[in-house]
Design an enzyme around this catalytic site. Structure first.
Site, PDB file in Angstrom:
ATOM      1  N   SER A 215      16.076  54.873  14.189  1.00 19.89           N
ATOM      2  CA  SER A 215      16.917  53.710  13.925  1.00 19.89           C
ATOM      3  C   SER A 215      16.494  53.048  12.609  1.00 19.89           C
ATOM      4  O   SER A 215      16.516  53.695  11.567  1.00 19.89           O
ATOM      5  CB  SER A 215      16.848  52.741  15.103  1.00 19.89           C
ATOM      6  OG  SER A 215      17.848  51.756  15.013  1.00 19.89           O
ATOM      7  N   GLU A 340      25.597  56.784  20.494  1.00 22.30           N
ATOM      8  CA  GLU A 340      24.756  55.826  19.778  1.00 22.30           C
ATOM      9  C   GLU A 340      25.259  54.383  19.857  1.00 22.30           C
ATOM     10  O   GLU A 340      24.479  53.453  20.067  1.00 22.30           O
ATOM     11  CB  GLU A 340      24.663  56.224  18.292  1.00 22.30           C
ATOM     12  CG  GLU A 340      23.943  57.520  18.022  1.00 22.30           C
ATOM     13  CD  GLU A 340      22.429  57.356  17.956  1.00 22.30           C
ATOM     14  OE1 GLU A 340      21.925  56.298  18.360  1.00 22.30           O
ATOM     15  OE2 GLU A 340      21.765  58.311  17.510  1.00 22.30           O
ATOM     16  N   HIS A 443      21.559  54.957  22.176  1.00 20.99           N
ATOM     17  CA  HIS A 443      20.595  54.795  21.098  1.00 20.99           C
ATOM     18  C   HIS A 443      19.186  54.711  21.676  1.00 20.99           C
ATOM     19  O   HIS A 443      18.905  53.901  22.554  1.00 20.99           O
ATOM     20  CB  HIS A 443      20.943  53.506  20.339  1.00 20.99           C
ATOM     21  CG  HIS A 443      20.258  53.328  19.039  1.00 20.99           C
ATOM     22  ND1 HIS A 443      20.492  54.133  17.949  1.00 20.99           N
ATOM     23  CD2 HIS A 443      19.348  52.400  18.623  1.00 20.99           C
ATOM     24  CE1 HIS A 443      19.774  53.712  16.926  1.00 20.99           C
ATOM     25  NE2 HIS A 443      19.060  52.667  17.313  1.00 20.99           N
TER      26      HIS A 443
END
Length: 550
Positions: A215, A340, A443
């Site tokens: 990320s 995600e 995610h």
């Protein structure tokens, strides 16, 4: 008697000098011991049957008082044996990242420490490959010192793990005319410098350093791939779930947010003494209040605070340099998760998003003409139906999957080093802490499997086939860290051969039970559309917050 004592002292001094010459400025005190001598002083860690770990090693001076809002400074040497058996505080934040992802020991501005996990049997001459992990959290949350990123599994596979902290939010990225706004990024650079200076003490190879981020951590890795400051300090890169399309901040945008923050906290923008007089609690409270205003790009909501493209520390947007073929040419893994954007969409919109609102969002994000093209691929749901699922698919592709594909394609054409792509599609059994992610691959879902911390960090009891999957997944990463090849014939066993994408092949590894190999580049009209629109090239009339018409 005094002459004998003096003679003994002289002989002892020669022994110390001899040892120092043998190991350079630093050396391990006793092989297999729990104390090491670093360039700045000695530290005592913890030894187990399987590995050693040293917590809370300072890689920079505490960024407090006059060092707040300054580039990191080298740590002051110490003359005692520092206690490295306990983790130090994470950097100032309000961590809401979920179970296992936040520090259990508190927060502080005095946070520039790293943790080192080492195989039990290494010595200063072992030359073990090194993985430096940079945690994510939208540049406002996250720490390397949390259960999720425990490096035990990697250490047991003969990889040294270095988990780093860096300044976050305003304290890491406040940009004014006088301040670069890249303190958090430069903290990471200094951590890489520390690795080059000290990792051989632990048996590591400073010429085999892999930087790995997820990320915002992956976006940091992308920035290091694009920065002259980081050149030569790492030799491989892993980027998981990189939100390329969000972009790093330009100086103009960063100063705009800094100006609003300054007004709210009661300081002139350039009055650094005033900014330094504010408590961390005051800074964090105002930081949390600050949101988008009229004229801001919608995507800035993802990372109001981030590294700044200043032409010195960060030369250009990473995706721009990837397009130009000017990033550092190192072996790379890049990939993303199947769902995600679900996490972000459902956290932002807690209630149903009706189709008309969804259409407006698309038009604001892309402009009307391009937005209509996008809606052909991500059409409106039925009348009054919830648009959050289709919005999530759009943003998953636009923010993560398609720019990742673009990165792989461009780098394969421009660079000599191999680049590997993956798509993570394994649902995390045992439930998800966020309800909207139940049964999906959100995610961060891959992290407890890559680190094999699903039980220790999340208390998950997996089926045997899932445990085997996690073992195989970690093997791919370990092989890459050691050999620049996740399926190296001399490496740990893996179920499928994971080949790189090249000028003529488009291989991608699907990470789910059994693993699959598939084509990445061709027959993807959605990503082809986004490639044609570009990911950071909108005009000033698009992609911005607007006043609603009365």
């Amino acid at each position: 008697m005094n002459k004998i004592i003096i003679l003994l002292i002289i002989l002892l001094s020669f022994d110390i000098i001899s040892a120092a010459k043998k190991f350079g400025r630093k050396g391990i005190r006793t092989l297999g011991d729990n104390e090491v001598l670093l360039s700045d002083g000695a530290i005592r860690g913890t030894v187990t049957d399987t590995h050693r770990v040293f917590y809370g090693i300072p890689f920079a001076r505490p960024p407090i008082d006059e060092l707040r809002y300054e580039d990191p400074q080298p740590p002051k040497p110490w003359s005692y044996v520092r206690d490295g058996t306990k983790q130090r505080d994470q950097c100032i934040q309000d961590c809401k990242l979920g179970k296992g992802s936040c520090s259990e020991v508190g927060t502080s501005e005095d946070c520039l420490y790293l943790d080192v996990f080492i195989p039990r049997t290494v010595n200063p001459g072992s030359k073990v490959p090194v993985m430096v992990f940079i945690p994510g959290g939208a540049f406002t949350q996250g720490t390397g010192s949390c259960p999720l990123y425990d490096g035990l599994k990697f250490a047991n596979s003969s990889v040294i793990v270095v988990n780093v902290n860096y300044r976050l939010g305003v304290l890491g990225f406040l940009c004014t005319g006088l301040l670069s706004g890249n303190f958090g990024f430069l903290d990471q650079v200094m951590a890489l410098d520390w690795v080059q200076e000290n990792i051989e003490v632990f048996g590591g190879d400073k010429n085999q350093v892999t930087i790995y981020g997820e990320s915002a951590g992956a976006f940091s890795v992308a920035a290091h791939l694009s920065s002259e400051k980081s050149e030569g300090k790492f030799h491989r890169a892993i980027l998981s779930s990189t939100p390329y399309t969000v972009g790093l901040k330009s100086q103009t945008v960063a100063r705009g947010f800094a100006g609003r923050f300054s007004s709210k906290i009661g300081c002139d923008l350039e009055d650094i003494d005033c900014h330094r007089s504010k408590s961390p609690e005051e800074i964090l409270a105002i930081q949390k209040e600050l949101g988008l205003a009229i004229g801001d790009k919608i995507l800035d909501a993802f990372t109001i605070w981030s590294p700044v493209v200043d032409g010195i520390n960060v030369n250009e947007q990473p995706l721009t340099m990837i397009k130009q073929g000017t990033t550092h040419d190192v072996p790379t893994i890049i990939g993303d998760n199947q769902d995600e954007a679900i996490l972000f969409v459902y956290m932002t919109y807690k209630n149903v998003v009706i189709p008309s609102s969804y259409r407006t969002m698309v038009h604001v994000l892309f402009g009307i003409a391009n937005g209509n093209k996008v809606l052909e691929h991500y059409p409106l749901p039925g009348f009054l139906k919830d648009s959050r699922p289709i919005l999530s698919k759009l943003l998953t592709d636009y923010l993560f999957r398609c720019p990742g594909r673009y990165h792989v394609s461009k780098s394969a054409q421009a660079n000599e080093s191999p680049i590997y792509h993956y798509q993570y599609k394994q649902v995390l059994s045992g439930g998800h802490s966020f309800e909207a992610c139940e049964g999906l691959v959100c995610h961060g879902t891959e992290l407890p499997m890559v680190f094999n911390t699903y039980e220790s960090a999340l208390d998950l009891d997996l089926e045997e086939e899932e445990e085997e999957f996690a073992e195989q997944l970690n093997n791919y990463f370990v092989n890459f860290i050691k050999y620049s090849n996740p399926s190296h014939p001399n490496g740990l066993p893996t179920p499928k051969v994971w080949n790189p994408t090249t000028k003529t092949t488009n291989t991608s590894l699907v990470m789910k039970l059994g693993f699959e190999v598939k084509d990445l580049i061709t027959n993807d009209p959605k990503c082809d559309l986004f490639d044609s629109l570009s990911y950071n090239g909108y005009t000033k009339d698009q992609n911005r917050m607007r006043k609603s018409k009365k």
